[in-house]
Design a protein around this motif. Structure first.
Motif: not given
Ligand SMILES: O=P(O)(O)O[C@H]1O[C@H](CO)[C@@H](O[C@H]2O[C@H](CO)[C@@H](O)[C@H](O)[C@H]2O)[C@H](O)[C@H]1O
Length: 659
Positions: A100-102, A1-9, A182-187, A48-54
């Motif tokens: 959201d660091h800002f 499994m590839k781990i991304d250390g920045h994925k904190r959410v 640095r935005a991570y999608p739901y699986e 923070d989060a966004v909903l994506l749809y198409r």
């Protein structure tokens, strides 16, 4: 499994979804979908989060671009957002989230400024955050960012810097230029199937076309059915469902009252499909020709009525398939095939097909081709007989194939079986399903059942269709009962569920005699031809017309999901409210469940839901009688007479302030 250390959410409990996204949820066109999730990170950083749809491509078209919508924080790490389903077909949706660091920095700055702390280092950190964002910002935003960076680095303008970097403009500029890497999608990418309105709002009328003749002793025809269309239209139905219209087998034909042997002249059960005249793609010769049938379908369409056909996968012993494809049946050592069953019911006049045949691919293709054959003849709705006695993968495949080729096809699952099995059929594609409504009688039973159907995950995929009776079921609630019982069941079905149906004219003529010891009609029309006086008016018929008109005029009755039960102080009175999506059509429905006595009592109006102030008085109009009443406060009195009108369908009208 590839781990991304920045994925904190973490994105958890994403709803709606069925079985980890294995099946699409269902909606109809112009409905909204609210997507919610628990979204959180470690520590105290803001997320923070966004909903994506198409919209998924149709046929050979291209998938539409992903649309993005901010998610709203609802408290307790819970987030949500909605989007509208503007087309039929499949939409995809998922969520993307980031730290959201800002915003985290803004929050700290606000607190420190309020506490009059030294801000020097804080402001330099802010400048760094903005510098890091510069490369991703648009040209006008770049200019703005540079101004703010200069301001943050200039100790003389500290106050102004704080006010500017905490402004909505700064928040928006930084949001738009955020680091999307640095935005991570739901699986998972989830799916919603969007169907035409009729999948959720329909009124079905079932009748046997062979009983359509006005002359005693003559087999009814499709031409006779044309003369019945105006009657059905007057009653306000928009789907006519015919039991099978195919040639009926002769060998092992059933006789009157389900006798296992027919007498000379007995017409047999229409579900015993297939004879020398043909099988599932043929028409019973006495009903007329294919041209007569397609003409009837067109005439019905002119009156906004769709004809639904029965898709019953079984064969009478003389069905052509039995000779042409013997490998599709399970032969026993004695050279016979075990007849079909839906235990404890025995269908001695039909053979089930063997879904485990080695030749299953050809069998499946042929069965699908039956549906396609009738679609080409103008049929878009199918009532599927006993789907639970056929394999699930077949239905999943067949419905998916049909959906990929045709738009707007509706399959109603006629499966009265275990709940999990009924649910599975809905998950794998059936658009509507029969229910246990027919056997629910008390206020407590209705509330429990409707709550299961409309307030649990089931609502995401299982669209109920309420039937007070069917040719197979004369329920206890109607057996030997008088007109009020029929009207009560009718009102409940037509107002609780936006899909409902009746088996007529047995229903509107109030037939109530059961076969001794069974929950079935005596002299059932399934085994004999009737001649009805189609033009005879009855009070039940009049109520059907009124109810179907009310349903068409009130958007609140065009969905099932909005039902909310109201308290009453009398167990014989059930009360519920229904409000449409726009919140412009608000109804309170109170029904007397006792067909024999007048019942009265107090019902608690959900003022908050109806957006009525506690001290207001308001006018309610009974859509069944036209009478208006002024009501006030929460608890109001109702008195319902079973022989007059056993219910109120009250529309909230003007609000009249107390003088
Ligand atoms: O099994 P269910 O109660 O859900 O009923 C449906 O399927 C039955 C089988 O198709 C069908 O039964 C009728 O047709 C049979 C075949 O001709 C016959 O043997 C039965 O006696 C007759 O009731 C039933 O009508 C249908 O709704």
């Amino acid at each position: 499994m590839k781990i991304d250390g920045h994925k904190r959410v973490s994105i958890r409990n994403v709803k709606p979804q069925i079985d980890c996204g294995k099946y699409p949820i269902k909606r109809i066109i112009n409905e909204e979908i609210k997507v919610e999730a628990d979204i959180f990170g470690d520590g105290h950083d803001k997320v923070d989060a966004v909903l994506l749809y198409r919209e998924r491509k149709k046929g050979r078209g291209k998938d539409k671009k992903w649309q993005e919508q901010p998610m709203e924080f609802e408290g307790n790490d819970h987030w949500s957002s909605t989007f509208s389903l503007t087309n039929t077909g499949v939409f995809e949706y998922t969520i993307e989230s980031w730290v959201d660091h800002f915003a985290t920095w803004q929050d700290g700055l606000k607190k420190k400024a309020a506490a009059n702390q030294d801000l020097k280092t804080e402001l330099l950190i802010g400048a760094e955050l903005m510098e890091e964002t510069l490369s991703r910002a648009s040209a006008p935003h770049k200019k703005k960012l540079k101004e703010w960076i200069a301001l943050l680095k200039n100790e003389e303008h500290e106050k102004r810097a704080v006010s500017e970097v905490l402004s909505d403009t700064a928040t928006r500029v930084m949001y738009e230029a955020r680091d999307r890497n640095r935005a991570y999608p739901y699986e998972r990418v989830l799916e919603v199937r969007v169907e035409r309105k009729k999948a959720l709002f329909s009124a079905w009328y079932e009748f046997f076309p062979r009983s359509a003749s006005p002359e005693k002793g003559r087999h009814g025809t499709f031409k006779d059915c044309e003369n019945i269309l105006p009657e059905v239209s007057k009653m306000g139905f928009d789907v006519i469902y015919f039991p099978p219209i195919h040639p009926i087998g002769r060998s092992h034909r059933k006789g009157l009252n389900n006798a296992t042997e027919a007498k000379e002249g007995d017409p047999g059960s229409p579900w015993a499909i297939g004879a020398k005249e043909g099988g599932h793609k043929a028409i019973h010769p006495e009903l007329g020709s294919m041209e007569d049938f397609t003409q009837l379908v067109s005439r019905a369409k002119e009156m906004d009525i769709e004809i639904a056909l029965d898709f019953a996968i079984q064969c009478a012993p003389d069905h052509p398939y039995v000779k042409e494809h013997p490998q599709w049946f399970k032969w026993r050592p004695d050279g016979t095939v075990q007849y079909a069953e839906n235990p404890p019911k025995k269908y001695q006049d039909v053979l089930p097909v063997n879904f485990e045949t080695e030749d299953w691919e050809n069998l499946w293709e042929e069965l699908k081709s039956i549906v396609e054959f009738w679609i080409e003849k103008g049929i878009n709705i199918f009532r599927v007989d006993n789907p639970h006695t056929k394999t699930f993968p077949f239905w999943e495949w067949c419905i998916r194939e049909i959906n990929s080729k045709y738009e707007g096809i509706i399959f109603l699952a006629e499966a009265f079986t275990r709940p999990r099995v009924m649910e599975e059929l809905a998950k794998i594609g059936f658009n509507q399903s029969y229910t246990y409504f027919t056997w629910r009688n008390t206020k407590e039973e209705f509330i429990k059942y409707l709550t299961e159907l409309t307030k649990t995950e089931v609502r995401e995929y299982y669209r109920p269709n309420f039937w007070p009776n069917t040719p197979d079921i004369l329920p206890i609630s109607l057996e030997n009962k008088e007109e009020p019982s029929f009207i009560i069941r009718l009102i409940l079905a037509a107002t609780m569920s936006s899909n409902y149906g009746l088996y007529g004219p047995v229903f509107e003529f109030g037939l109530n005699e059961a076969y001794p010891g069974k929950e079935e009609y005596v002299h059932s029309e399934k085994y004999q031809i009737y001649q009805w006086d189609w033009h005879r008016n009855t009070r039940i018929k009049e109520m059907i017309s009124i109810l179907n008109r009310i349903r068409k005029e009130n958007a609140a009755l065009q969905t099932t999901w909005n039902i909310e039960f109201c308290d009453t102080d009398n167990d014989q009175i059930i009360c519920y409210s229904k409000i449409d999506q726009e919140e412009t059509n608000k109804l309170i429905i109170a029904v007397n469940l006792d067909p024999n006595h007048t019942q009265s009592g107090w019902v608690k109006v959900p003022l908050k839901r109806l957006k009525i102030e506690d001290h207001d008085s308001y006018s309610v109009k009974d859509l069944l009688t036209g009478a208006s009443y002024i009501w006030q406060n929460e608890w109001n009195y109702v008195e319902l007479h079973p022989k007059a009108v056993p219910a109120h369908i009250l529309k909230i009208e003007t609000k009249k302030p107390i003088s």
